[in-house]
Scaffold this active site. Structure first.
Site, short mmCIF file in Angstrom:
data_model
loop_
_atom_site.label_atom_id
_atom_site.label_comp_id
_atom_site.label_asym_id
_atom_site.label_seq_id
_atom_site.Cartn_x
_atom_site.Cartn_y
_atom_site.Cartn_z
N TRP A 201 0.84 -1.20 0.00
CA TRP A 201 0.00 0.00 0.00
C TRP A 201 0.88 1.25 0.00
O TRP A 201 1.83 1.34 0.77
CB TRP A 201 -0.91 0.00 1.23
CG TRP A 201 -1.81 1.19 1.32
CD1 TRP A 201 -2.59 1.72 0.34
CD2 TRP A 201 -2.03 2.01 2.48
NE1 TRP A 201 -3.29 2.82 0.80
CE2 TRP A 201 -2.96 3.02 2.11
CE3 TRP A 201 -1.53 2.00 3.79
CZ2 TRP A 201 -3.40 4.00 3.00
CZ3 TRP A 201 -1.98 2.97 4.67
CH2 TRP A 201 -2.90 3.95 4.28
N TYR B 115 -4.20 -0.90 -5.43
CA TYR B 115 -2.96 -0.21 -5.10
C TYR B 115 -2.26 0.26 -6.38
O TYR B 115 -1.92 -0.55 -7.24
CB TYR B 115 -2.02 -1.11 -4.30
CG TYR B 115 -2.51 -1.47 -2.92
CD1 TYR B 115 -3.57 -0.79 -2.33
CD2 TYR B 115 -1.89 -2.47 -2.18
CE1 TYR B 115 -4.02 -1.12 -1.06
CE2 TYR B 115 -2.32 -2.81 -0.91
CZ TYR B 115 -3.39 -2.13 -0.35
OH TYR B 115 -3.82 -2.46 0.91
N SER C 106 -1.31 -0.75 9.26
CA SER C 106 -1.03 0.57 9.82
C SER C 106 -0.62 0.53 11.29
O SER C 106 -1.15 1.26 12.11
CB SER C 106 -2.23 1.52 9.65
OG SER C 106 -1.84 2.87 9.77
N ALA D 254 0.27 3.91 12.49
CA ALA D 254 -0.74 4.96 12.25
C ALA D 254 -0.28 5.89 11.12
O ALA D 254 -0.19 7.11 11.28
CB ALA D 254 -1.02 5.74 13.53
N ARG E 273 5.10 9.77 3.57
CA ARG E 273 3.78 9.50 2.98
C ARG E 273 2.89 10.73 2.98
O ARG E 273 2.19 11.01 2.01
CB ARG E 273 3.13 8.36 3.77
CG ARG E 273 1.74 8.00 3.35
CD ARG E 273 1.24 6.80 4.12
NE ARG E 273 2.11 5.65 3.92
CZ ARG E 273 1.94 4.47 4.50
NH1 ARG E 273 0.93 4.29 5.32
NH2 ARG E 273 2.76 3.47 4.26
N GLU F 210 15.08 -1.90 10.69
CA GLU F 210 14.69 -1.37 11.99
C GLU F 210 13.34 -1.91 12.43
O GLU F 210 13.14 -2.25 13.60
CB GLU F 210 14.67 0.17 11.95
CG GLU F 210 16.04 0.80 11.83
CD GLU F 210 16.96 0.37 12.97
OE1 GLU F 210 16.57 0.52 14.14
OE2 GLU F 210 18.07 -0.12 12.67
#
EC number: 1.1.1.-
Length: 328
Positions: A21, A54, A208, A211, A229, A294
């Site tokens: 996404w 997408y 997500s 968030a 984003r 990470e």
């Protein structure tokens, strides 16, 4: 990397997964996608999520080409896609038998694959009878186009209705739901869906966890990094809704907790999601290899989430949903 069963099925998926996404086709080309996918595989990720909508299908093309170029064995990975928004025609969207069958054929062509492991209903469709959708999902499974089916952003009532139809017709019900889940969005996973885990063995592939990047701590009021984003034109409205004072205050309140543990805020947020026993896999997103490296370190943070640490987190976010009363 840990691997968990997807709900009550026998399919094993990595505890952290990767989704296309926003990234593939919007911010990344095939060359960059190959590097990211290989970084995921090097970390043990075996589950990769996509959708027909997408980048208007380009994300599926890029993922499929990247996997081919990397020489991966199809049987080594779990690939999912989602159907609902396919095109502009009156039958190019929704969950009719026509769109499910034709939409999945289109996805498989773009991915250049014979099948997907999981196909999701990307949203509920109020204009199509649930029985038609359940029968269509079973048809694509029976014809080898998918192995399992699930839902995304459905309510508990809608999932229950689909299972009731499937049981009545002796068909396969949805084994997995894909809801948003993070420290700020918890109601469905922690309250509404509770009866579904034991009744239907429902698995979750949540999206997500950060968030939309807010829980990385990189955003401040009026400060949006150019390569993020929220800098994309299509995400300006989401940025305005997400970067509110109360949310940013809570993010700042979480930073000392992460620092005490010696981890990044993103790792803390992802680990918190993955620690929920009802979550089969947490879908992560990244546009850089170092972000993947990470993010994967979040698995090492899960054992650090003691009851005391969780209480500190709850005191800051104050987002724990109240349990729904049962009147049965």
């Amino acid at each position: 990397m840990q691997y968990k069963n997807l709900g009550r099925s026998g399919l094993r998926v990595s505890q952290l997964s990767y989704g296309a996404w926003v990234t593939f086709g919007n911010q990344l080309d095939v060359k960059e996608a190959k590097a990211l996918l290989q970084a995921c595989r090097d970390a043990g990720v075996n589950f990769f999520d996509n959708a027909e909508v997408y980048a208007n299908g380009r994300a599926e093309e890029i993922m499929g080409q990247a996997m081919r170029d990397l020489g991966w064995r199809r049987s080594d990975v779990v690939v999912s896609t989602k159907l609902f928004w396919g095109g502009q025609g009156p039958n190019d969207k929704g969950l009719s038998r026509k769109h499910i069958v034709e939409g999945l054929r289109g996805s498989l062509k773009r991915l250049d694959m014979d099948y997907v492991d999981v196909v999701y209903c990307h949203r509920p469709d109020a204009t199509t009878p649930v029985e038609e959708t359940v029968r269509a999902m079973n048809w694509v499974i029976d014809h080898g186009m998918a192995f399992y089916w699930g839902t995304s952003e459905w309510s508990a009532q809608q999932i229950t209705e689909a299972w009731s139809v499937a049981n009545r017709l002796d068909l396969v019900g949805p084994i997995v739901e894909q809801p948003e889940y993070n420290l700020f969005s918890r109601h469905k996973v922690e309250s509404e869906f509770l009866p579904l885990y034991s009744t239907y063995g429902l698995g979750l592939t949540t999206w997500s966890p950060l968030a939309s990047g807010v829980l990385t701590g990189k955003y401040a009021k009026g400060n949006i990094p150019a390569d993020s984003r929220f800098a994309l034109e299509n995400y300006k409205n989401l940025a305005n809704r997400s970067l509110v004072d109360d949310t940013l205050r809570k993010v700042n309140g979480l930073k000392p907790i992460a620092s005490e543990l010696g981890v990044s805020l993103a790792q803390l947020a992802i680990a918190w999601c993955a620690s929920n026993p009802n979550v089969s896999s947490v879908i992560t997103g990244a546009t850089k290899e170092n972000q993947i490296v990470e993010n994967m370190k979040a698995l090492d943070v899960i054992p650090l989430l003691t009851p005391e640490v969780v209480d500190k987190i709850e005191a800051v976010v104050q987002s724990k949903p109240k349990r729904t009363e049962s009147y049965r």
